[in-house]
Structures are given as C-alpha cells and as structure tokens.
Design a protein around this motif. Structure first.
Motif, PDB file in Angstrom:
ATOM      1  N   CYS A  31     -22.489  -3.920 -44.450  1.00  0.00           N
ATOM      2  CA  CYS A  31     -22.708  -5.219 -43.545  1.00  0.00           C
ATOM      3  C   CYS A  31     -24.270  -5.301 -43.296  1.00  0.00           C
ATOM      4  O   CYS A  31     -25.004  -4.290 -42.866  1.00  0.00           O
ATOM      5  CB  CYS A  31     -21.866  -5.247 -42.198  1.00  0.00           C
ATOM      6  SG  CYS A  31     -22.536  -6.263 -40.822  1.00  0.00           S
ATOM      7  N   CYS A  77     -25.526  -4.799 -39.325  1.00  0.00           N
ATOM      8  CA  CYS A  77     -25.706  -3.211 -38.777  1.00  0.00           C
ATOM      9  C   CYS A  77     -25.917  -2.243 -39.708  1.00  0.00           C
ATOM     10  O   CYS A  77     -25.863  -1.157 -39.434  1.00  0.00           O
ATOM     11  CB  CYS A  77     -24.178  -3.007 -37.938  1.00  0.00           C
ATOM     12  SG  CYS A  77     -22.914  -3.186 -39.115  1.00  0.00           S
ATOM     13  N   CYS A 132     -20.593  -4.292 -33.775  1.00  0.00           N
ATOM     14  CA  CYS A 132     -21.112  -5.537 -34.470  1.00  0.00           C
ATOM     15  C   CYS A 132     -20.090  -6.663 -34.651  1.00  0.00           C
ATOM     16  O   CYS A 132     -19.085  -6.645 -35.114  1.00  0.00           O
ATOM     17  CB  CYS A 132     -21.555  -5.059 -35.762  1.00  0.00           C
ATOM     18  SG  CYS A 132     -22.104  -6.229 -36.993  1.00  0.00           S
TER      19      CYS A 132
END
Ligand SMILES: [Zn+2]
Ligand SMILES: [Zn+2]
Length: 370
Positions: free
Chosen positions: A199, A202, A142
């Motif tokens: 996050c 992701c 990511c």
C-alpha cells in the motif's frame, strides 16, 4: 593411525602469544568462511571446519592451552568433542544466525505496543471520579488498505521461503553433531505472508502515525499508585496485528487543607484554648462540602474526631473511608493587656498551671516501665 596434525595456532592463523580475544576473532572469521552451509557440501571446507573447531576447543580453554603449549598434540590426544563448552557452541549460533533464534517464535502479525499516559486530576476528581477525553499519539490502522498493508485490490501471499510457517528449520551436521536450528524466517519476519505490492500510503506497514481520542472514565478513589488498563487502546500492530493496551496513571494534585491517607482523609482542626476548655461548634471543610463538628468541653490536643463516610471510596469495592479531624489547640503567642490579666488570674500570680492531673504522671511512669 597416526596422521600428521597441523599446529593449532597455525590452523587458526594466530601467534602463540595471542590473547583469548584475538583467538576468538580469528576463529569466528574462519568458521564463517568454512562453514558447510556456505560451501555447498565441499569436502575440503568441511574438513577445514572441523579442524578449526578442534583447534579452538583446545586453545580457548586456558588449561588445555597450557598443556598444549607444553606437550603439543600429545597432551590433547584425540579431539574431545564431549568437552566442548556450551559457551563456544552458543557463540557459534549467535554468529551464524545473528541471534534470530532468540527472537519471538510463532507466526502471524505482531501485536501492537502498549502505551502509557499520565492524567492530572484534582483531589476531588480522585475522590469522586471523572470523565476525561485524552488524545493519544499512536500508530493507527491505515484506512487506505484497512490495515492489510497491501495495495487496494491485492493481498498478501504465502511466503515462499518458509511455506507460510514463519520459521526456518535447518538441520546441520556440525562439529557438535546433528543440530536442528529453528529461526524466524528473514523474508516475512515470521508472519508467514508477504506483500508483493505494498500500500503506497503506509508502505506496507498497515498502520500510520496518528492521534486517537480516548474517553477515560476515571473511577472514584484513584490515587498516584493506581494504574488503569484500557484494553485494546494501545498501538495497532503492523499489518492487522492486535491492538496493544493503554495504561493510564494518575497524578493527584494536593488539596490545600485535606490530606489523603488510603481511603481516609486527615484534616488538622485548629481550635483556640477557650474552645478546647469550654467546647464549641466548628465548621470544617470536607470533600462533600462544609460540615459542622461538635467540640466537647475539655477537648485535649491531638483528639481525633471522626466524620464517618466522608473519606475516599475504595477504588474497587467503593467502600468509603472517613474524614479524621485531629484537634490542634492553638496557644496564643501574643496577648494584649486584658488577655494577659485573664490568663494571670487563671494561672495564679506565679504563673503555675491551675491544675496538674496526677493521673498524667502515673500513666507516664507506667509507660516508661513498659
Ligand atoms: Zn495502507
Ligand atoms: Zn517466511
């Protein structure tokens, strides 16, 4: 000291006629319920737990159960812990820890999965090698969190449940004695670190589904049974785990005239009867272009003519094999009037062979004698 013992069937809450399966199910349920870990050291529960274990140890053994049915507690005497079968002990662990003890041990992020893809290549590409750019669908790092899984500006923190070890060690007093069980920490899945603020892109995984372009250098000499490993070109592991590998297999398209046999190439070379008898120069196909081959006069069917170094390079050593031309004499099945006259002149009016070699029959006889 004679204590009044409860009937084992009563202890396990089953009928005397119950099947082994019913027995097991009831035992599991009760053992779960009265397990010391779940009852905060309650003495009554612990006694009950021992009682359940003892009853099950007897009734789950067909021999012991039979004797117990016939003679009651007198048949079994004092509980014989030593005779606990490994199976029942194993069942217990399975039941309490959900099989986590069998999971991958150790700490740290998991390695990404290995991938496998097949590439179609032409016969010539397999011989000489090629470069191919392929798209590999795989999980990739990511970009937003650089694979950490944590929201930008934050990071992972040490798992409080296992103090960052990724494992839970539990020592318990059980009916089997003192047992230390090591299991993977359920909170951090063995990674030792947890992400409090994941996050958003992701969702804390540190990787996203994506496509990745890989340039593959196909080495000269590959074949259907060759597998190429591209280290680190597999899937990205979660949260910064190592890359898996990419395995490339090959599907080689057949050639219309040439057949591969290891590092050699076999070609069936058709010639006419006059060419076999009188000899000729014939152009044959090879992977390196057309090549002239001398057919000597008197060439027999099945004769092998080797073209050195026109085969396939060995995929590791690079040593190139040969092309082997196997002569096939094409006997005409239709003759015009003139051709027929010529063959009749050659063979005599009765159509007998012009010459029979004695040597052929001699060697045949020798071969049959062994
Ligand atoms: Zn991310
Ligand atoms: Zn943990």
């Amino acid at each position: 000291m004679a204590t009044t013992k409860r009937d084992y069937y009563e202890v396990l809450g089953v009928e005397r006629t119950c099947t082994p399966d019913e027995l097991k199910r009831s035992y599991r349920k009760l053992a779960m319920q009265y397990h010391p870990d779940r009852n905060n050291g309650d003495k009554g529960a612990e006694e009950r737990f021992k009682e359940i274990g003892e009853a099950y140890s007897v009734l789950s053994d067909p021999d012991k159960r039979q004797r117990y049915d016939a003679f009651g507690h007198a048949a079994t005497g004092q509980p014989d812990f030593g005779n606990f079968s490994f199976d029942s002990a194993f069942d217990l662990f399975d039941m309490f820890f959900g099989g986590t003890a069998r999971r991958r041990g150790g700490t740290g992020p998991q390695r990404g999965a290995d991938l496998r893809m097949n590439i179609d290549v032409t016969f010539e590409e397999a011989v000489f090698g090629a470069t191919r750019t392929i798209e590999v669908p795989r999980a990739t790092q990511c970009e937003e969190c650089s694979g950490s899984g944590a929201r930008t500006g934050t990071g992972a923190t040490q798992c409080a449940t296992c103090q960052g070890t990724g494992q839970l060690r539990r020592t318990m007093q059980s009916i089997f004695g003192q047992v230390t069980n090591v299991s993977t920490c359920p909170r951090c899945q063995g990674e030792g670190r947890v992400i409090e603020d994941p996050c958003p892109r992701c969702r804390g995984q540190g990787r996203v589904e994506g496509k990745h372009t890989v340039e593959v250098n196909i080495p000269a000499g590959v074949d259907d049974d060759v597998t190429l490993r591209l280290t680190g070109e597999g899937e990205t592991g979660p949260r910064g785990g190592a890359q898996g590998d990419l395995y490339i297999g090959f599907r080689v398209k057949p050639h219309p005239q040439l057949v591969r046999h290891g590092t050699d190439i076999v070609y069936e070379l058709p010639i006419s009867v006059p060419q076999a008898v009188l000899g000729d120069t014939i152009t044959v196909p090879t992977v390196s272009g057309e090549h002239d081959v001398q057919i000597p006069a008197g060439t027999q069917p099945g004769k092998q003519i080797k073209l050195h170094g026109l085969g396939v390079p060995h995929v590791r050593s690079g040593r190139r094999g040969d092309q082997i031309c196997i002569v096939r004499v094409v006997v005409p099945s239709h003759l015009d009037r003139h051709e027929r006259e010529v063959y009749e002149q050659l063979g005599g009016r009765e159509g007998k062979p012009a010459e029979v070699k004695r040597g052929f029959f001699d060697s045949l006889r020798d071969a049959l004698r062994g």
